[in-house]
Design a protein around this motif. Sequence first.
Motif, mmCIF file in Angstrom:
data_model
loop_
_atom_site.group_PDB
_atom_site.id
_atom_site.type_symbol
_atom_site.label_atom_id
_atom_site.label_comp_id
_atom_site.label_asym_id
_atom_site.label_seq_id
_atom_site.Cartn_x
_atom_site.Cartn_y
_atom_site.Cartn_z
ATOM 1 N N GLU A 1 52.402 44.190 33.821
ATOM 2 C CA GLU A 1 51.512 43.070 34.128
ATOM 3 C C GLU A 1 50.351 43.124 33.157
ATOM 4 O O GLU A 1 49.669 44.143 33.050
ATOM 5 C CB GLU A 1 51.011 43.181 35.565
ATOM 6 N N ASN A 2 50.127 42.031 32.439
ATOM 7 C CA ASN A 2 49.024 42.009 31.488
ATOM 8 C C ASN A 2 47.676 41.949 32.199
ATOM 9 O O ASN A 2 46.724 42.596 31.809
ATOM 10 C CB ASN A 2 49.173 40.814 30.542
ATOM 11 N N PHE A 3 47.600 41.166 33.254
ATOM 12 C CA PHE A 3 46.344 41.042 33.999
ATOM 13 C C PHE A 3 46.628 41.038 35.496
ATOM 14 O O PHE A 3 46.254 41.951 36.197
ATOM 15 C CB PHE A 3 45.589 39.778 33.583
ATOM 16 N N GLY A 4 47.326 40.014 35.964
ATOM 17 C CA GLY A 4 47.622 39.922 37.385
ATOM 18 C C GLY A 4 46.597 39.095 38.121
ATOM 19 O O GLY A 4 45.749 39.638 38.836
ATOM 20 N N MET A 5 46.672 37.766 37.965
ATOM 21 C CA MET A 5 45.693 36.883 38.603
ATOM 22 C C MET A 5 45.709 37.005 40.123
ATOM 23 O O MET A 5 44.696 36.762 40.781
ATOM 24 C CB MET A 5 45.968 35.434 38.199
ATOM 25 N N THR A 6 46.855 37.381 40.691
ATOM 26 C CA THR A 6 46.912 37.489 42.140
ATOM 27 C C THR A 6 45.948 38.546 42.668
ATOM 28 O O THR A 6 45.506 38.467 43.818
ATOM 29 C CB THR A 6 48.347 37.830 42.605
ATOM 30 N N VAL A 7 45.609 39.522 41.833
ATOM 31 C CA VAL A 7 44.672 40.566 42.262
ATOM 32 C C VAL A 7 43.295 39.978 42.515
ATOM 33 O O VAL A 7 42.703 40.173 43.596
ATOM 34 C CB VAL A 7 44.596 41.700 41.220
ATOM 35 N N THR A 8 42.760 39.244 41.539
ATOM 36 C CA THR A 8 41.425 38.676 41.728
ATOM 37 C C THR A 8 41.429 37.579 42.785
ATOM 38 O O THR A 8 40.435 37.389 43.492
ATOM 39 C CB THR A 8 40.867 38.127 40.403
ATOM 40 N N GLU A 9 42.551 36.864 42.905
ATOM 41 C CA GLU A 9 42.634 35.835 43.950
ATOM 42 C C GLU A 9 42.560 36.482 45.331
ATOM 43 O O GLU A 9 41.860 35.978 46.228
ATOM 44 C CB GLU A 9 43.927 35.033 43.786
ATOM 45 N N ALA A 10 43.265 37.587 45.508
ATOM 46 C CA ALA A 10 43.225 38.277 46.799
ATOM 47 C C ALA A 10 41.844 38.864 47.071
ATOM 48 O O ALA A 10 41.288 38.704 48.161
ATOM 49 C CB ALA A 10 44.290 39.382 46.825
#
Length: 378
Positions: free
Chosen positions: A277-286
């Motif tokens: 995973e390069n970044f993982g937008m779901t992390v910051t969204e959660a």
Amino acid sequence: MNILHTIASMDAKAGGPTTCTFDLATGLNALGCRTDILTIASGNRATSSIQAPFIKTVPFDAKTPLQISRHCRHFLQQNQQYDLYHTNGLWLDINHATCAAARKFRKPCVLSSHGMLYPRALERSFWRKKLILSLGHRNDIASATCLHATCQKEMEFIRTFGYKGPIAVIPNPTPPVKWIDTIIENHSLKRIGFLGRLHPVKKADKLIKAWKQLGNKVADAELILMGEGTPEYEKYLKGLAAECKYGHITFHGFVNGKAKFQELANLKVLCLVSDFENFGMTVTEALSVGTPVIANTTTPWKDLNTHHCGWWINATVDNIAITIEKALHLSDKEIDSMSIRGKRLVSDKYAADKVAEMMATLYKWLLGECSKPEFVYE
């Protein structure tokens, strides 16, 4: 200053790069940095695209293997008012055409590789990518004024690839949740979630296997998988889920907008167990709605451990099971403390307005309007 971003697709289901590009352009325009996005209409009429006044969509004509678009090239040739070009992604004609236009008009060009220069990403369709590099894309990368990486690890892989120019390390933006006042958080429920494409690289199968391993320890808990994939892979995952005797496993399909954030806000924890995973937008969204996260150490999320708002683990099936059990046994007070710290992390480091300010500063530096920012490495 006038900025042009380019990206192959603005389809709502296209994934992280599409969302990040839109959120960044929105933030830049809010700062007064006039930013357009050039993209190609979807070839699938059933797929909806993100709409905004600053999105310039040309008709779909990218039918060849390299997705060459004459409409895209015509737009670039006819609209020369931009001070700087910023292309998102690699391997497609729109990226090559953008770099070529920047060179022709002698304007700075920023390239966001979005994780596409990671070794594992380069291994996929290796021979096709090797051919594309030889057809001019290697020169596009080498001659770019600056490359954009979302984390230190991505910068390291860009250097390993051979790029010698400036690299700006700027995270992906996390926009404010529009419906934050109407979303009801409930992290006391025994609900573990997954959000993303149902694709082998995302390793949702490991999550289901960990759930099965936990057995009756999750008898009163629920595992929720949000996302879509190929019919074959979804069938495989549902077959694995059917083998679990305890707890509930549900597939919610694609979720977006307010519904997505409400689902996240109702989780005890979100799991990101991808192999890559390069970044993982779901992390910051959660984190933005107070949900702690379990993430693989193959993702750039050491912040979860540093800021005590989740778990950054070597995501083997055994370790996933152990961490889920640990999360399910946390008290409401402990979860609330992690929730507060997660929100603070997003606000301090990943908020869209702050990321947009960093990118605007990068543009000013490339245009000779300010000194080199501290987040640029040469």
